[in-house]
Design a protein around this motif. Sequence first.
Motif, PDB file in Angstrom:
ATOM      1  N   GLY A 116       0.807  -1.205   0.000  1.00  0.00           N
ATOM      2  CA  GLY A 116       0.000   0.000   0.000  1.00  0.00           C
ATOM      3  C   GLY A 116       0.844   1.261   0.000  1.00  0.00           C
ATOM      4  O   GLY A 116       1.975   1.276   0.495  1.00  0.00           O
ATOM      5  N   LEU A 117       0.287   2.320  -0.545  1.00  0.00           N
ATOM      6  CA  LEU A 117       1.053   3.552  -0.689  1.00  0.00           C
ATOM      7  C   LEU A 117       1.422   4.147   0.661  1.00  0.00           C
ATOM      8  O   LEU A 117       0.683   4.054   1.640  1.00  0.00           O
ATOM      9  N   ILE A 133      -7.151 -15.387  -1.129  1.00  0.00           N
ATOM     10  CA  ILE A 133      -6.297 -14.837  -0.083  1.00  0.00           C
ATOM     11  C   ILE A 133      -5.755 -13.512  -0.581  1.00  0.00           C
ATOM     12  O   ILE A 133      -5.248 -13.419  -1.706  1.00  0.00           O
ATOM     13  N   LEU A 134      -5.846 -12.487   0.249  1.00  0.00           N
ATOM     14  CA  LEU A 134      -5.280 -11.176  -0.059  1.00  0.00           C
ATOM     15  C   LEU A 134      -4.410 -10.758   1.120  1.00  0.00           C
ATOM     16  O   LEU A 134      -4.866 -10.792   2.273  1.00  0.00           O
ATOM     17  N   ALA A 135      -3.169 -10.358   0.843  1.00  0.00           N
ATOM     18  CA  ALA A 135      -2.256 -10.014   1.927  1.00  0.00           C
ATOM     19  C   ALA A 135      -1.330  -8.886   1.492  1.00  0.00           C
ATOM     20  O   ALA A 135      -1.328  -8.458   0.341  1.00  0.00           O
ATOM     21  N   GLY A 136      -0.543  -8.418   2.463  1.00  0.00           N
ATOM     22  CA  GLY A 136       0.480  -7.430   2.159  1.00  0.00           C
ATOM     23  C   GLY A 136       0.620  -6.377   3.233  1.00  0.00           C
ATOM     24  O   GLY A 136      -0.037  -6.412   4.275  1.00  0.00           O
ATOM     25  N   ASP A 137       1.506  -5.451   2.960  1.00  0.00           N
ATOM     26  CA  ASP A 137       1.680  -4.264   3.786  1.00  0.00           C
ATOM     27  C   ASP A 137       0.755  -3.198   3.204  1.00  0.00           C
ATOM     28  O   ASP A 137       1.108  -2.513   2.251  1.00  0.00           O
ATOM     29  N   PHE A 138      -0.415  -3.065   3.807  1.00  0.00           N
ATOM     30  CA  PHE A 138      -1.429  -2.159   3.258  1.00  0.00           C
ATOM     31  C   PHE A 138      -1.167  -0.699   3.644  1.00  0.00           C
ATOM     32  O   PHE A 138      -1.727   0.210   3.040  1.00  0.00           O
ATOM     33  N   ARG A 165      -8.340   5.929  -0.953  1.00  0.00           N
ATOM     34  CA  ARG A 165      -9.641   5.503  -1.481  1.00  0.00           C
ATOM     35  C   ARG A 165      -9.488   5.063  -2.938  1.00  0.00           C
ATOM     36  O   ARG A 165     -10.115   4.098  -3.372  1.00  0.00           O
ATOM     37  N   VAL A 166      -8.651   5.786  -3.681  1.00  0.00           N
ATOM     38  CA  VAL A 166      -8.359   5.367  -5.057  1.00  0.00           C
ATOM     39  C   VAL A 166      -7.684   3.996  -5.044  1.00  0.00           C
ATOM     40  O   VAL A 166      -8.002   3.117  -5.855  1.00  0.00           O
ATOM     41  N   GLN A 167      -6.744   3.809  -4.122  1.00  0.00           N
ATOM     42  CA  GLN A 167      -6.070   2.522  -3.990  1.00  0.00           C
ATOM     43  C   GLN A 167      -7.073   1.394  -3.751  1.00  0.00           C
ATOM     44  O   GLN A 167      -7.011   0.331  -4.384  1.00  0.00           O
TER      45      GLN A 167
END
Length: 272
Positions: free
Chosen positions: A155-156, A190-195, A169-171
């Motif tokens: 994530g930004l 599955i959805l993951a990450g550094d949001f 919100r665009v993201q």
Amino acid sequence: MAYRFVSLNAWGGREWDSLRAWVPDIDADILCLQEVIRAPDPSPEWLTYNDPNRILPQRADLFVDVSALLPGHIGYFAPAARGTLTDNTGQEHASEHGIAVWVRRSLALSHLRQDFVWGSYRSGGWGEEPVPRAIQIGRISGLPGGSFCFAHFHGLRDPSGKGDIPSRRVQTDNVLRLLGGFAVLKEPLILAGDFNVLPDNPMFTDLATLGIRDQITANGISDTRTTLYSKPQRFADYLLTNQTIDIHRFEVPAQPELSDHRPLILDFDLQV
């Protein structure tokens, strides 16, 4: 049959000694890393990222480093931006920043999409924040229980913090559009990450429309950072699943310290 999915913000490989030992030992079927560096040209093993806010040592080619540790996997790198890093003499070297996934060779990665949740590929230097952010979405097919989809993104980062701002919100809209156009209805996901958001961000309500639920807050986990991160806000990383993912175990271990982020480790099967 159980599968292991792992996500980690690798911090550019800054804690390489720990990461090097952990990567083969964790035995992931799918390993997703954010903050991955790739060297377009030969360069020293270590380079430095420098801006007005941060000076960060980086493995010059973390993508190749990790790939060498996983001969039983195939790696895929998604670049977000290209700029320069400097060596200890001050010489600049071309560098790409992005995310990457390694998939066990025995699994059939039948579909893979790489795109952006924010911006588009930036080739003319790192530039001002927020920098572009990539996403990878894949489908593993031919399993006894059918198939499943996975995705991860970084994530930004915004100088104002992790609050709800228009760019995020665009993201979220882009994540919804890309996942909604890829995953089949009720397909295991599955959805993951550094949001880079807080747990009360509206994106989680929006993602719930895809049938996926955050396992960080559902399991009462209040810290996804390590002691290498000094700020008081401890949320950054998330992992969401839908009901057709049968969770055997979900862990966010504090040790070993591989980064300023903790890894997200999911052992699961498919409901049949």
